[in-house]
Design an enzyme around this catalytic site. Structure first.
Site, PDB file in Angstrom:
ATOM      1  CE1 TYR A 177     -29.019 -29.097 -28.427  1.00 50.26           C
ATOM      2  CE2 TYR A 177     -31.171 -28.183 -28.882  1.00 50.26           C
ATOM      3  CZ  TYR A 177     -30.287 -28.894 -28.130  1.00 50.26           C
ATOM      4  OH  TYR A 177     -30.741 -29.845 -27.338  1.00 50.26           O
ATOM      5  CG  HIS A 178     -26.484 -21.400 -31.654  1.00 54.88           C
ATOM      6  ND1 HIS A 178     -26.592 -20.248 -30.546  1.00 54.88           N
ATOM      7  CD2 HIS A 178     -27.451 -21.819 -32.042  1.00 54.88           C
ATOM      8  CE1 HIS A 178     -27.992 -20.181 -30.567  1.00 54.88           C
ATOM      9  NE2 HIS A 178     -28.572 -21.152 -31.416  1.00 54.88           N
ATOM     10  N   PRO A 179     -22.963 -24.723 -33.029  1.00 56.91           N
ATOM     11  CG  PRO A 179     -22.940 -26.862 -34.221  1.00 56.91           C
ATOM     12  CD  PRO A 179     -23.744 -26.018 -33.358  1.00 56.91           C
TER      13      PRO A 179
END
Length: 584
Positions: free
Chosen positions: A476-478
């Protein structure tokens, strides 16, 4: 399209700055720009407030991540290299943005991350220029010589009472890796304790650290449930923002600038809805072209991770607290005292290592957890266990964010193209094998049972690749969809201005030229701290000394027990070193 939307709008007045998004970056900008009492600032947030026990309680982190009130619930397009899987993409909805639903892991990244940013065209964003902003934002007790102690963001360590944390760090030492007293201080590489954004046993989100003090200043107005439709652009200048609030279409005017801080998914979407983006895509969506900017929505990056899980033969893991009674006792204690197991995210030990020789600084991260469970809390092993979340930090795969052709106002289409670069497979296999090697060290002898995942029959490359395709998950690190740089594909310049448009900036993780070696929340807050000074025209902070410690044998060794060499700018260009490594 735009002309028909300009009728019958409610005028919300004029402000010096309008900030779109009250996430990690937007909250920082509101507070820092609002420190000038002569300015009026409007913050528009599409979600609601963050007032909920499940947000404040660190151990409850998986609940807001899976709650519609706090999560936009984005999904990816089918990922072709992962057997067509549709992946979850949680993004924070409400004050604090994703800092109100994330795992609270605080990781600055490696100093060479920022040397890489500069080499990729983000001039002025090298380590000596960003380091002082990390110090300014931090409030750390006993954190080390290069840490901030008076900033708004509280950063703490967990109690580290569980013996499995000590076993993990000792196993790293036994395997020949360096051990760091604090991986956010001088030495990033190695094994050691992790830090979290927690204050007095409660989540310290960007809303807590920055936005609430900003509102208290009296010149910052926050409007929630404000869905921004487009930036109003007259000629080549941004002059305001159109947004929906309930059934009302509203407009607010900006005297100085509009700043988009809507995150790596929605910031490019808002630019495109405003007529700024690739001309072919805008034409296909029926949007009037304002400025052809082909890089908007491209260059999408993320961190992927796997769970390597081991059975624990002693009843010391968190499994005994996972039943209704155990969770009830944890919650009751936390409500009464804000301490105990409810006051930690339980990622209290971790590591940053290199996948192979010839990599100059860590490209693999471990988050150790004394429990065998999925990140979203939906899958729990039936018994005591422990695991590492392990993944690569500099994937070469790139994806995109695009509008829906049938309805540009609908949920955007997102495709990461996960594992589409051959090097990603090499590095992800290394993640599995190196994690297994750690769990095989003598430090885990008193605890080690059978391997739960991937399983002892998963040994050959083909079997590991199948496991990766089936089980790999987003961390969850776009980032990267409005990339900062100086080339034709860059969306913003190093001062965060949107290329080709006046009075419009983007400030959030979307402008990162490269994902950093670790969780992205701390770098995003740092980025906004520095951008606030740029926007305000203040003198920029620069460190007099900024060491770049690496393993002196990085070209021939995958690991070292000591990280000591300082690549000083006087002796050798750090950029040249890692550019030689990665062929940028």
């Amino acid at each position: 399209m735009h002309e028909t939307r300009s009728l019958n709008m409610r005028d919300e007045g004029s402000y010096d700055y309008i900030i779109v998004g009250a996430g990690s970056a937007g909250c920082v900008l509101a507070r820092r720009l609002g420190e000038d009492p002569g300015l009026r600032i409007l913050v528009l947030e599409a979600g609601g407030n963050d007032n909920a026990t499940i947000v404040r309680m660190p151990a409850a982190l998986s609940i807001p991540m899976n709650t519609e009130r706090f999560n936009w619930g984005f999904k990816t397009e089918p990922e072709s290299c992962l057997d067509g899987r549709i992946m979850n993409l949680p993004r924070g909805k409400g004050l604090g943005g994703s800092s109100s639903i994330n795992g609270m892991c605080y990781v600055r990244g490696n100093p060479l991350d920022y040397e890489r940013w500069q080499a990729l065209g983000a001039t002025g964003w090298d380590w000596k220029n960003v380091f002082p902003y990390f110090e300014r934002m931090e409030c750390v007790k006993n954190g080390g010589v290069q840490r901030g102690t008076e900033g708004p963001l509280s950063v703490t360590r967990g109690p580290e009472k569980n013996p499995l944390y000590r076993a993990f760090i000792e196993a790293g030492r036994q395997a020949g890796y360096a051990v760091s007293d604090n991986m956010n201080d001088v030495q990033h590489e190695g094994f050691g304790p992790m830090e979290m954004t927690v204050r007095d046993g409660r989540r310290c989100s960007a809303a807590v650290a920055y936005l609430r003090p900003a509102i208290a200043q009296g010149n910052v107005r926050v409007v929630t449930h404000a869905n921004v439709q487009r930036i109003v652009i007259e000629g080549r200048k941004a002059t305001g923002v159109e947004f929906l609030r309930g059934s009302n279409l509203c407009v607010a005017h900006a005297r100085n600038e509009v700043i988009i801080s809507a995150g790596s998914i929605m910031s490019p979407v808002i630019l495109k809805r405003s007529g700024i983006g690739p001309v072919a895509e805008l034409n296909s969506c029926g949007i009037d072209l304002v400025h052809d900017l082909s890089g908007v929505g491209e260059n999408l990056m993320d961190h992927l991770e796997l769970y390597v899980q081991q059975e624990c033969t002693q009843p010391v893991s968190l499994y005994r607290s996972m039943g209704l009674v155990g969770k009830g006792l944890i919650g009751a204690r936390w409500l009464l005292r804000h301490d105990g197991l409810g006051a930690s995210n339980h990622f209290e030990a971790g590591a940053h290592i290199r996948s192979r020789a010839g990599i100059v600084y860590p490209d693999i991260q471990f988050h150790f957890l004394p429990l065998a469970i999925s990140y979203d809390g939906k899958s729990l092993a039936q018994g005591h266990g422990y695991q590492v979340h392990v993944g690569t930090k500099r994937s070469k795969s790139r994806g995109w964010v695009r509008l829906s052709r049938s309805d540009p106002m609908a949920t955007p289409r997102v495709c990461f193209n996960y594992m589409s670069h051959e090097d990603d497979w090499l590095e992800m296999r290394a993640c599995v094998r190196l994690a297994r090697e750690i769990f095989a060290q003598p430090a885990f002898d008193p605890f080690r049972g059978r391997e739960l995942a991937p399983g002892t029959d998963c040994v050959a490359d083909e079997a590991i690749d199948a496991f990766i395709r089936q089980k790999v998950e987003s961390a969850y690190h776009p980032c990267g969809t409005c990339r900062m740089g100086s080339d034709a594909q860059a969306v913003v310049s190093p001062d965060c201005r949107v290329n080709g448009i006046e009075s419009l900036r983007v400030v959030d993780s979307s402008i990162m030229p490269q994902a950093t070696a670790g969780d992205l929340n701390a770098p995003t807050i740092m980025l906004a701290e520095r951008a606030a000074d740029i926007i305000a025209g203040k003198p920029m902070l620069v460190a007099e000394t900024a060491a770049l410690p690496v393993d002196s044998d990085w070209e021939t060794c995958q690991r070292s027990a000591q990280i000591s060499l300082d690549l000083s700018r006087q002796d050798q260009s750090s950029a040249d070193v890692f550019l030689r490594e990665s062929n940028i």
